[in-house]
Design a protein around this motif. Sequence first.
Motif, PDB file in Angstrom:
ATOM      1  N   ALA A   1       0.818  -1.218   0.000  1.00 15.39           N
ATOM      2  CA  ALA A   1       0.000   0.000   0.000  1.00 15.39           C
ATOM      3  C   ALA A   1       0.849   1.264   0.000  1.00 15.39           C
ATOM      4  O   ALA A   1       0.549   2.228  -0.710  1.00 15.39           O
ATOM      5  CB  ALA A   1      -0.931  -0.007   1.212  1.00 15.39           C
ATOM      6  N   LEU A   2       1.906   1.283   0.795  1.00 16.55           N
ATOM      7  CA  LEU A   2       2.733   2.488   0.923  1.00 16.55           C
ATOM      8  C   LEU A   2       3.888   2.513  -0.070  1.00 16.55           C
ATOM      9  O   LEU A   2       4.306   3.587  -0.510  1.00 16.55           O
ATOM     10  CB  LEU A   2       3.289   2.594   2.344  1.00 16.55           C
ATOM     11  N   GLY A   3       4.412   1.317  -0.385  1.00 11.68           N
ATOM     12  CA  GLY A   3       5.588   1.252  -1.246  1.00 11.68           C
ATOM     13  C   GLY A   3       5.305   0.876  -2.677  1.00 11.68           C
ATOM     14  O   GLY A   3       6.182   1.004  -3.533  1.00 11.68           O
ATOM     15  N   GLY A   4       4.102   0.378  -2.956  1.00 17.08           N
ATOM     16  CA  GLY A   4       3.735   0.052  -4.314  1.00 17.08           C
ATOM     17  C   GLY A   4       4.364  -1.206  -4.877  1.00 17.08           C
ATOM     18  O   GLY A   4       4.256  -1.474  -6.075  1.00 17.08           O
ATOM     19  N   THR A   5       5.018  -1.996  -4.043  1.00 20.29           N
ATOM     20  CA  THR A   5       5.669  -3.214  -4.508  1.00 20.29           C
ATOM     21  C   THR A   5       5.847  -4.160  -3.322  1.00 20.29           C
ATOM     22  O   THR A   5       5.211  -3.969  -2.285  1.00 20.29           O
ATOM     23  CB  THR A   5       7.020  -2.878  -5.177  1.00 20.29           C
ATOM     24  N   THR A   6       6.705  -5.156  -3.472  1.00 21.20           N
ATOM     25  CA  THR A   6       6.931  -6.111  -2.397  1.00 21.20           C
ATOM     26  C   THR A   6       8.177  -5.746  -1.601  1.00 21.20           C
ATOM     27  O   THR A   6       9.054  -5.010  -2.072  1.00 21.20           O
ATOM     28  CB  THR A   6       7.122  -7.525  -2.970  1.00 21.20           C
ATOM     29  N   LEU A   7       8.264  -6.290  -0.405  1.00 29.13           N
ATOM     30  CA  LEU A   7       9.433  -6.044   0.431  1.00 29.13           C
ATOM     31  C   LEU A   7      10.691  -6.597  -0.232  1.00 29.13           C
ATOM     32  O   LEU A   7      11.751  -5.952  -0.210  1.00 29.13           O
ATOM     33  CB  LEU A   7       9.230  -6.670   1.812  1.00 29.13           C
ATOM     34  N   THR A   8      10.588  -7.758  -0.831  1.00 29.59           N
ATOM     35  CA  THR A   8      11.745  -8.352  -1.503  1.00 29.59           C
ATOM     36  C   THR A   8      12.248  -7.442  -2.615  1.00 29.59           C
ATOM     37  O   THR A   8      13.462  -7.222  -2.763  1.00 29.59           O
ATOM     38  CB  THR A   8      11.380  -9.735  -2.081  1.00 29.59           C
ATOM     39  N   ARG A   9      11.336  -6.877  -3.385  1.00 37.33           N
ATOM     40  CA  ARG A   9      11.722  -5.979  -4.474  1.00 37.33           C
ATOM     41  C   ARG A   9      12.362  -4.708  -3.937  1.00 37.33           C
ATOM     42  O   ARG A   9      13.371  -4.220  -4.480  1.00 37.33           O
ATOM     43  CB  ARG A   9      10.499  -5.648  -5.321  1.00 37.33           C
ATOM     44  N   LEU A  10      11.818  -4.162  -2.877  1.00 38.48           N
ATOM     45  CA  LEU A  10      12.398  -2.956  -2.292  1.00 38.48           C
ATOM     46  C   LEU A  10      13.828  -3.208  -1.831  1.00 38.48           C
ATOM     47  O   LEU A  10      14.716  -2.374  -2.065  1.00 38.48           O
ATOM     48  CB  LEU A  10      11.548  -2.475  -1.110  1.00 38.48           C
ATOM     49  N   LEU A  11      14.065  -4.330  -1.195  1.00 35.76           N
ATOM     50  CA  LEU A  11      15.402  -4.629  -0.710  1.00 35.76           C
ATOM     51  C   LEU A  11      16.356  -4.885  -1.877  1.00 35.76           C
ATOM     52  O   LEU A  11      17.525  -4.475  -1.825  1.00 35.76           O
ATOM     53  CB  LEU A  11      15.369  -5.844   0.223  1.00 35.76           C
ATOM     54  N   ARG A  12      15.866  -5.514  -2.913  1.00 40.70           N
ATOM     55  CA  ARG A  12      16.721  -5.786  -4.082  1.00 40.70           C
ATOM     56  C   ARG A  12      17.127  -4.494  -4.785  1.00 40.70           C
ATOM     57  O   ARG A  12      18.219  -4.396  -5.341  1.00 40.70           O
ATOM     58  CB  ARG A  12      15.988  -6.704  -5.040  1.00 40.70           C
ATOM     59  N   ASP A  13      16.234  -3.488  -4.741  1.00 41.92           N
ATOM     60  CA  ASP A  13      16.510  -2.226  -5.429  1.00 41.92           C
ATOM     61  C   ASP A  13      17.301  -1.243  -4.582  1.00 41.92           C
ATOM     62  O   ASP A  13      17.578  -0.129  -5.023  1.00 41.92           O
ATOM     63  CB  ASP A  13      15.201  -1.566  -5.859  1.00 41.92           C
ATOM     64  N   ASP A  14      17.648  -1.624  -3.346  1.00 34.78           N
ATOM     65  CA  ASP A  14      18.434  -0.739  -2.488  1.00 34.78           C
ATOM     66  C   ASP A  14      19.743  -0.374  -3.180  1.00 34.78           C
ATOM     67  O   ASP A  14      20.348  -1.215  -3.847  1.00 34.78           O
ATOM     68  CB  ASP A  14      18.745  -1.420  -1.145  1.00 34.78           C
ATOM     69  N   PRO A  15      20.196   0.893  -2.997  1.00 34.79           N
ATOM     70  CA  PRO A  15      21.459   1.278  -3.623  1.00 34.79           C
ATOM     71  C   PRO A  15      22.626   0.531  -2.979  1.00 34.79           C
ATOM     72  O   PRO A  15      22.549   0.070  -1.868  1.00 34.79           O
ATOM     73  CB  PRO A  15      21.544   2.780  -3.355  1.00 34.79           C
TER      74      PRO A  15
END
Length: 226
Positions: A212-226
Amino acid sequence: MYEERPSRLAGAVLWTSTPTGGVPRPVLPDGCMDLLWNEGRLLVAGPDTRAYVPDGPATAWAGLRLYPGTAPALLGVPAHELRDRRVELTDLWPAAEVRRLRDGIEAATHPATALEELALQRAAPPAPDLRRLVDALARGRPIAETAAELGLGARQLHRRSLHAFGYGPKTLARVLRLQRALALARQGVPYADTAARAGYADQAHLSRDVRALGGTTLTRLLRDDP
């Protein structure tokens, strides 16, 4: 490439982002507002209630991420008027003043440092009770208990939160809980443990909030971390 460092302005963070050719990363809600520099433009990013995904071609950015509740005093506008918006600073300040500031930043060796100097001259610290509110909610304290400790009624707390943060205390607590969960997950804490420690009912609750807040999954957010 994204880089950041603590600012000399209390609680603020200086950051820069340069194109790397990859897909733009979503900017997640964090309770903050940002003063931005991009290709000769001064802008303000208001408080987000959902992920913001930059559009258009990738360009270099510099920014000053302001501690929650400090931007309204600097900008002279309530935070809720800028919720989920990116606006030119000329929409908030006189054009001649913004031109002078823009010229100074354009001539600076490091635009992010010039943004910091601008804010140091104009910013005021957040009200102590609002600072305590942010600190308490960031630790997962219940809103009602925190408000009682601060001597604030529900209506007063909501009104002051709208002005300072751009939304009510429940939304602020939800945003800060997401940031708490992301910090745990980035440390390698298993998702189920992350959910429990961050204050979610279970892992499914965490997943729904991230979506809801991030628009994607937690796994995807962590993978896209700089």
